[in-house]
Write a protein that holds these residues in place. Structure first.
Motif, PDB file in Angstrom:
ATOM      1  N   GLU A 116       0.819  -1.211   0.000  1.00 52.27           N
ATOM      2  CA  GLU A 116       0.000   0.000   0.000  1.00 52.27           C
ATOM      3  C   GLU A 116       0.850   1.257   0.000  1.00 52.27           C
ATOM      4  O   GLU A 116       0.372   2.338  -0.359  1.00 52.27           O
ATOM      5  CB  GLU A 116      -0.930  -0.006   1.218  1.00 52.27           C
ATOM      6  CG  GLU A 116      -1.914  -1.171   1.208  1.00 52.27           C
ATOM      7  CD  GLU A 116      -2.702  -1.286   2.500  1.00 52.27           C
ATOM      8  OE1 GLU A 116      -2.529  -0.407   3.382  1.00 52.27           O
ATOM      9  OE2 GLU A 116      -3.475  -2.243   2.644  1.00 52.27           O
ATOM     10  N   SER A 148      -3.052  -0.470  -6.829  1.00 55.41           N
ATOM     11  CA  SER A 148      -3.198   0.553  -7.872  1.00 55.41           C
ATOM     12  C   SER A 148      -3.232   1.959  -7.290  1.00 55.41           C
ATOM     13  O   SER A 148      -2.860   2.927  -7.961  1.00 55.41           O
ATOM     14  CB  SER A 148      -4.470   0.294  -8.682  1.00 55.41           C
ATOM     15  OG  SER A 148      -5.617   0.314  -7.835  1.00 55.41           O
ATOM     16  N   ASP A 149      -3.684   2.080  -6.041  1.00 49.47           N
ATOM     17  CA  ASP A 149      -3.748   3.397  -5.393  1.00 49.47           C
ATOM     18  C   ASP A 149      -2.674   3.557  -4.319  1.00 49.47           C
ATOM     19  O   ASP A 149      -2.811   4.358  -3.395  1.00 49.47           O
ATOM     20  CB  ASP A 149      -5.128   3.630  -4.778  1.00 49.47           C
ATOM     21  CG  ASP A 149      -5.473   2.595  -3.714  1.00 49.47           C
ATOM     22  OD1 ASP A 149      -4.772   1.554  -3.628  1.00 49.47           O
ATOM     23  OD2 ASP A 149      -6.445   2.810  -2.961  1.00 49.47           O
ATOM     24  N   GLU A 151       0.488   4.657  -2.159  1.00 46.79           N
ATOM     25  CA  GLU A 151       1.280   5.871  -1.984  1.00 46.79           C
ATOM     26  C   GLU A 151       2.731   5.514  -2.299  1.00 46.79           C
ATOM     27  O   GLU A 151       3.333   4.689  -1.617  1.00 46.79           O
ATOM     28  CB  GLU A 151       1.163   6.384  -0.549  1.00 46.79           C
ATOM     29  CG  GLU A 151       2.036   7.615  -0.272  1.00 46.79           C
ATOM     30  CD  GLU A 151       2.156   7.924   1.209  1.00 46.79           C
ATOM     31  OE1 GLU A 151       1.340   8.727   1.705  1.00 46.79           O
ATOM     32  OE2 GLU A 151       3.047   7.337   1.871  1.00 46.79           O
ATOM     33  N   ASN A 175       3.668   9.291  -6.672  1.00 50.32           N
ATOM     34  CA  ASN A 175       2.614  10.287  -6.449  1.00 50.32           C
ATOM     35  C   ASN A 175       2.852  11.138  -5.203  1.00 50.32           C
ATOM     36  O   ASN A 175       1.967  11.886  -4.787  1.00 50.32           O
ATOM     37  CB  ASN A 175       1.243   9.616  -6.371  1.00 50.32           C
ATOM     38  CG  ASN A 175       1.204   8.454  -5.385  1.00 50.32           C
ATOM     39  OD1 ASN A 175       2.016   8.394  -4.455  1.00 50.32           O
ATOM     40  ND2 ASN A 175       0.288   7.519  -5.598  1.00 50.32           N
TER      41      ASN A 175
END
Length: 471
Positions: A116, A148-149, A151, A175
C-alpha cells in the motif's frame, strides 16, 4: 528536549534530513530481557498478527553528489557530475543487487499482501534514472504486488531533477515527493555541505508545482550552526508560502563520525543552546499550525488528509519491508538491519540468494519489547497511546502504573488525558479517577504529550514509561 531518536525505529526511518538526536543510554539499557508481567493473551496475539502482514516497503537508494557535513547515513558519493549520465555503472550495479535482494526475500505465502506504500529514501533517490526506479517497482510488483492506489514516495533534492525526470517518475506511479530543502539561507546550506543553493530550491518548488504533484513535502532542519531565530522564521515563512501539503521539521543531531562531529559539540556555540533549539521547535509548531497544518507527529505536519501513509506505518508499529544498503526491516516483531558498507551489502545479497540468511525471522517475540515499542511510537503522535487496546494486550495493572508515574506531568500539563470521545480530562478529574483505581480503566482512553511543551520533553517522559515496563 526534543533532540532524540529511538534506536529501534530510526535505523529504519527513511529521512535523509538530520536525524533527531540519539536518546541517552537509559532507553537502550531499559530494553532488557526482564519479563514484562503480562501474558500473551488474545489481544496481544491479535496485535502481533497485524504486525505479521507488511503492506509497506522502504527502498534505500544511497547515491548522493557528496556527503553533507551532518550525515552519517549509508551513502555512495558520486561526485558533482557523473561522466556516465544515466548509465553510471555504480548505480546500475546497485539496482541489480537491490532487485536481487527483493527477489530472494522469502516471505511465507500467508503473509503476502499487496503493498500500500513504497518509500524511496536515501541518499538522493532523484539521482537514480527513472528507468532504474521502474525496474525496482516492477520487481516489487512481481514479488508482492503493488496496489493501484498505493502511496509511492520519493525523496528529491533541489538541483537533481528537471520537469522531464519528475514527469517520467509520475508515469511510473510516483505520487508523493519529499523535497530536501533543509534551509532557505545560502550561508546555512554551504555550512552544511549541501550540494544545492537557494535558487535551486525555488526552481525545484516551481517544477513540482508545474508537474501537478498534489502530495508533496518539504524537509527543514533546525539548530544548524550559526542559525538565528530570524533565519528559522524565514525558512518557515517561505515554506508556508510554497504551500506543500506536508512539512517535516528535524532538529540537528551531531553524529560522532561526521564533519560536524569533529567540529562541534551539541548545545555549544556556534550551535544553538538547548533553550534556543526549544524555541525553534515552538516557533515551528506555532507558525505551521497557524497556517493550517496539523501537527500529527513530533516532527511531522500536514494539511488535512495528507499524512504520510508510509511513515504512519512506523508510528502504529506495523511490520514493513526494507531493501537496500543499511536499511532495517521490521518483520514478525523483530528488526533486521542490512550491512552499511556496499561490499558487505553485496555479500549479504549473495548469501540471501544461497539461503544462508533469513531476514523474515520466526523467533519468539518478547512482550516487553513490543510494549515499549508501542508506548514509544504512540507518544510521538498527536493521537497518543490507546490505553484500552494497550491494557487488553499488556494488562490493566500496567495502565495504572503508567498513570501513577505520569501524575505530576499531567498536573504540569505536559501529558494530556482523553476519554473515548477525545474530551480532555482535567488534572482534578484524573486525580479523582486515580484515587479510585479501577475507574481509570473505565474512563481514560488515551494519553498524549502536549504540543509543543510535552513533545519537547518526550525523551524524559518516554523514559519514565520504560522504567515502568522494564523496572
Amino acid at each position: 528536549m526534543l533532540r532524540s531518536a529511538f534506536t529501534p525505529i530510526f535505523t529504519a526511518f527513511p529521512s535523509k534530513a538530520a536525524k533527531p538526536r540519539n536518546y541517552s543510554n537509559t532507553i537502550i539499557t531499559a530494553i532488557t530481557k526482564t519479563p514484562l508481567p503480562v501474558r500473551h493473551n488474545a489481544s496481544l496475539e491479535s496485535m502481533l498478527l497485524q504486525q505479521h502482514t507488511p503492506t509497506s516497503a522502504y527502498v534505500h537508494l544511497p547515491f548522493c553528489r557528496k556527503r553533507c557535513h551532518y550525515c552519517d547515513f549509508p551513502i555512495v558519493a558520486l561526485g558533482s557530475s557523473s561522466p556516465h549520465g544515466d548509465d553510471d555503472p555504480r548505480i546500475v550495479n546497485y539496482i541489480d543487487f537491490l532487485c536481487r535482494e527483493i527477489k530472494a526475500t522469502s516471505i511465507p505465502s500467508n503473509y503476502k499482501s499487496p503493498l500500500e506504500t513504497v518509500f524511496f529514501g536515501g541518499g538522493t533517490p532523484s539521482l537514480v534514472p527513472p528507468k532504474l526506479v521502474s525496474l525496482v517497482l516492477d520487481t516489487l510488483d512481481a514479488e508482492f504486488g503493488v496496489c493501484s492506489d498505493a502511496e509511492i514516495s520519493i525523496e528529491m533534492d533541489p538541483g537533481t531533477f528537471d520537469a522531464a525526470k519528475l514527469k517520467d517518475l509520475m508515469k511510473l506511479g510516483v505520487n508523493r515527493v519529499s523535497l530536501g530543502v533543509q534551509a532557505f539561507q545560502e550561508e546555512l546550506l554551504k555550512s552544511c555541505g549541501r550540494a544545492h543553493g537557494v535558487q535551486e530550491i525555488h526552481e525545484a518548488i516551481d517544477i513540482v508545482g508545474s508537474c501537478g504533484v498534489e502530495n508533496w513535502s518539504v524537509d527543514l532542519i533546525s539548530s544548524l550552526p550559526h542559525q538565528k531565530p530570524h533565519m528559522w522564521e524565514q525558512s518557515l515563512s517561505l515554506t508556508i508560502q510554497a504551500n506543500p501539503t506536508h512539512v517535516s521539521v528535524y532538529d540537528l543531531q551531531v553524529e560522532q563520525d561526521t564533519k560536524f562531529g569533529s567540529l562541534y559539540t551539541a548545545g555549544e556555540f556556534p550551535l544553538p543552546s538547548e533553550n534556543q533549539s526549544a524555541d525553534f521547535y515552538r516557533m515551528a509548531s506555532e507558525m505551521l499550525r497557524d497556517a493550517g497544518y496539523e501537527h500529527y507527529e513530533i516532527s511531522s505536519y500536514c494539511k488535512s488528509g495528507y499524512q504520510c501513509k508510509h511513515n504512519y506505518t512506523y508510528w502504529i508499529n506495523k511490520s514493513f519491508y526494507a531493501f537496500g544498503l543499511g536499511s532495517a526491516s521490521y518483520l514478525n516483531g523483530l528488526r533486521f538491519s542490512r550491512p552499511r558498507k556496499l561490499k558487505d551489502y553485496m555479500g549479504f545479497v549473495q548469501n540471501l540468494e544461497n539461503g544462508l540468511v533469513n531476514c523474515f525471522p520466526d523467533s519468539e517475540v518478547d512482550a516487553q519489547d513490543i510494549a515499549m515499542d508501542v508506548v514509544m511510537l504512540s507518544l510521538r503522535t498527536a493521537r497518543g497511546l490507546d490505553l484500552k487496546s494497550f491494557g487488553k494486550a499488556f494488562g490493566s495493572s500496567t495502565i495504572l502504573s503508567l498513570c501513577e508515574v505520569y501524575k505530576p506531568h499531567i498536573e504540569s500539563g505536559h501529558v494530556v488525558c482523553l476519554d473515548d470521545q477525545r474530551r480532555e480530562i482535567t488534572a482534578e478529574e484524573f486525580s479523582s479517577l486515580l484515587s479510585e483505581g479501577y475507574k481509570i480503566n473505565e474512563v481514560l482512553a488515551y494519553i498524549r504529550l502536549s504540543d509543543p511543551d510535552g513533545f519537547l520533553l518526550s525523551n524524559e517522559l518516554i523514559s519514565l514509561a520504560f522504567n515502568v515496563l522494564a523496572p
